[in-house]
Design a protein around this motif. Structure first.
Motif, mmCIF file in Angstrom:
data_model
loop_
_atom_site.group_PDB
_atom_site.id
_atom_site.type_symbol
_atom_site.label_atom_id
_atom_site.label_comp_id
_atom_site.label_asym_id
_atom_site.label_seq_id
_atom_site.Cartn_x
_atom_site.Cartn_y
_atom_site.Cartn_z
ATOM 1 N N LEU A 1 9.177 4.773 -2.846
ATOM 2 C CA LEU A 1 8.297 3.641 -2.534
ATOM 3 C C LEU A 1 8.225 3.359 -1.037
ATOM 4 O O LEU A 1 7.563 2.405 -0.623
ATOM 5 N N GLY A 2 8.909 4.159 -0.250
ATOM 6 C CA GLY A 2 8.887 3.947 1.192
ATOM 7 C C GLY A 2 8.659 5.228 1.963
ATOM 8 O O GLY A 2 7.643 5.413 2.625
ATOM 9 N N ASN A 3 9.617 6.152 1.850
ATOM 10 C CA ASN A 3 9.559 7.360 2.670
ATOM 11 C C ASN A 3 8.420 8.303 2.317
ATOM 12 O O ASN A 3 7.925 9.041 3.176
ATOM 13 N N THR B 1 8.392 7.324 11.266
ATOM 14 C CA THR B 1 9.813 7.632 11.118
ATOM 15 C C THR B 1 10.282 7.142 9.754
ATOM 16 O O THR B 1 10.084 5.969 9.409
ATOM 17 N N ILE B 2 10.900 8.018 8.975
ATOM 18 C CA ILE B 2 11.373 7.616 7.653
ATOM 19 C C ILE B 2 12.658 6.793 7.795
ATOM 20 O O ILE B 2 13.287 6.775 8.855
ATOM 21 N N THR B 3 13.034 6.114 6.723
ATOM 22 C CA THR B 3 14.336 5.459 6.675
ATOM 23 C C THR B 3 15.379 6.519 6.360
ATOM 24 O O THR B 3 15.381 7.104 5.278
ATOM 25 N N THR C 1 15.372 4.919 -5.242
ATOM 26 C CA THR C 1 13.951 5.128 -5.545
ATOM 27 C C THR C 1 13.088 4.240 -4.663
ATOM 28 O O THR C 1 12.022 4.658 -4.182
ATOM 29 N N GLN C 2 13.537 3.004 -4.448
ATOM 30 C CA GLN C 2 12.773 2.081 -3.609
ATOM 31 C C GLN C 2 12.671 2.590 -2.169
ATOM 32 O O GLN C 2 11.617 2.499 -1.541
ATOM 33 N N SER D 1 0.823 -1.213 0.000
ATOM 34 C CA SER D 1 0.000 0.000 0.000
ATOM 35 C C SER D 1 0.856 1.262 0.000
ATOM 36 O O SER D 1 0.404 2.330 -0.413
ATOM 37 N N TYR D 2 2.108 1.164 0.477
ATOM 38 C CA TYR D 2 3.016 2.312 0.462
ATOM 39 C C TYR D 2 3.229 2.842 -0.952
ATOM 40 O O TYR D 2 3.431 4.035 -1.167
#
Length: 441
Positions: A196-198, A207-209, A191-192, A28-29
């Motif tokens: 696709l995450g943060n 909390t972001i990576t 990009t991932q 869903s991210y």
């Protein structure tokens, strides 16, 4: 053997359904990547210190400093601090030709964390209230002309730790040998992580990576930390875990861009990925129990720490089981060829289905970042197609990397000078901001 093969296939298919179901929250991210991020505007001009760890980086530091000299942000509001390890480093002489660029020697450096800790403590001791934030840029990177300006805009979000978008320096070179299929595949990682995450973590207030280059940390965080205490193999991921524990707010801002350098040869790329995996497991061992305890203490919402605890484990499990099933299928094929030929078809079906599932899922995970960042990936269409079909095989190499990382001592990953790619930038790549007069004539 035929019955065993058929049973294994049925169990495997049910396992695939279960693992994919568990992975749906992470899938869903990906939808957030297709939503345009709001551009921020900060009327306040904050004083920012750009920190560049540059031990033995004289071969590339001039490109980095040129990009910082071309910034659109008012030069009166940011300084560049270069960190080297000894007085003989040629970087000192190179940096001397740039305005508002200061060199600090931190001897005895064993990792990037030592360099950051030394310079941050020095600044906090000498001028504790001079800067509102610290922006970290690696020496082999290039800063987009508006990096500092956009980072200042991002400070308007009120967040304490901000990460910009990572693109790839290799693509900006006029030389064809500045990139390879290896560097193009590795580049998708950014990009991932970012898109696709943060992007989704921003929306979900998670909390972001954190990635350690193109990262800005507010001074209040540095003061609370009394410098930079992280000494792991992946000190940025360590800060991610610490941000969860200490409740620091984080933000990914795609308009602030840095260009990282990616290895073009398989050996260097392999070692770099080993370091990531080793550092990731090191960080999990150090912080996992603490984050579990905090998560289930009722002090924070479970979804806030979902990423660190849940991560992409269902995907890892699915790919690992698929690999085991494929090996079992190949073994069954061999048994059938030298034994009962009746069981050959079920064995072939098991091996082929498991292989196609591995390749197909990794193919999809390659296609998605290519679509999301199509315009930013500055390589010819032929190279994009090569990445699309080769990257699944390249990614399968992580199985070997996991094994190698777990069986290799930490001493193997000691901080050492990296061979840099051949790079030749176009003359108009980063035109100097003449009105700023940041670079000495």
């Amino acid at each position: 053997m035929e019955y065993a093969t058929e049973l294994a296939l049925k169990i495997y298919l049910w396992f695939c359904i279960a693992a994919l179901t568990l992975f749906l929250p992470r899938i869903s991210y990906y939808f957030a990547a297709f939503r345009k991020q709001k551009r921020l505007n900060n009327p306040k001009m904050n004083k920012i210190a750009v920190i560049v760890p540059a031990r033995n980086e004289s071969a590339v530091i001039s490109h980095c400093l040129d990009s910082l000299a071309a910034q659109t942000y008012n030069p009166e509001f940011f300084d560049v601090h270069i960190v080297v390890a000894d007085h003989a480093d040629p970087t000192i002489k190179i940096a001397a030709s740039y305005e508002r660029t200061y060199v600090t020697i931190i001897s005895g450096q064993t990792c990037k964390g030592d360099a950051l800790d030394g310079i941050l403590k020095k600044i906090l001791t000498d001028t504790p209230d001079k800067y509102e934030a610290f922006l970290i840029v690696d020496a082999d990177n290039l800063a987009s002309p508006d990096l500092v300006e956009e980072m200042n805009n991002a400070l308007g979000s009120g967040k304490q730790i901000i990460c910009g978008k990572k693109l790839v320096k290799n693509w900006l070179s006029r030389r064809c040998d500045s990139r390879s299929i290896i560097s193009n595949c590795t580049a998708l990682t950014w990009t991932q992580v970012d898109e696709l995450g943060n992007r989704a973590r921003n929306i979900l207030d998670m909390t972001i990576t954190i990635i350690g280059t193109g990262m800005m940390v507010r001074t209040d965080v540095i003061k609370e930390n009394n410098g930079w205490p992280y000494r792991g193999l992946t000190e940025d991921y360590e800060m991610t875990a610490d941000a969860i524990l200490k409740g620091w707010t984080t933000f990914y801002y795609s308009y602030a861009r840095v260009y990282t350098e990616e290895a073009t040869d398989a050996k260097t790329a392999f070692k770099r990925r080993m370091r990531w995996i080793k550092g990731y497991t090191q960080c999990q061992r150090r912080y996992h129990k603490k984050i579990v305890k905090k998560t289930f203490s009722g002090k924070v919402k479970l979804r806030k720490n979902y990423d660190f605890l849940y991560s992409t484990y269902p995907a890892y499990a699915l790919l690992g089981v698929s690999a085991a099933v494929m090996i079992f299928g190949i073994a069954a094929i061999c048994f059938s060829l030298f034994g009962n030929a009746v069981s050959l078809v079920p064995a072939l079906r098991l091996a082929v289905i498991s292989f196609l599932f591995i390749y197909g899922s990794l193919f999809a995970f390659t296609l998605l970042p290519l679509i999301v960042d199509w315009r930013n990936i500055k390589i010819p269409l032929s190279e994009k197609l090569a990445v699309l079909f080769f990257n699944p095989i390249y990614t399968i190499g992580y199985f070997r990397i996991f094994i190698a990382a777990f069986t290799t001592s930490y001493d193997y990953f000691k901080w050492e000078t990296t061979d840099r790619i051949p790079f030749e930038a176009a003359q108009t790549l980063f035109p100097v901001n003449k009105s700023a007069l940041h670079h000495r004539s």
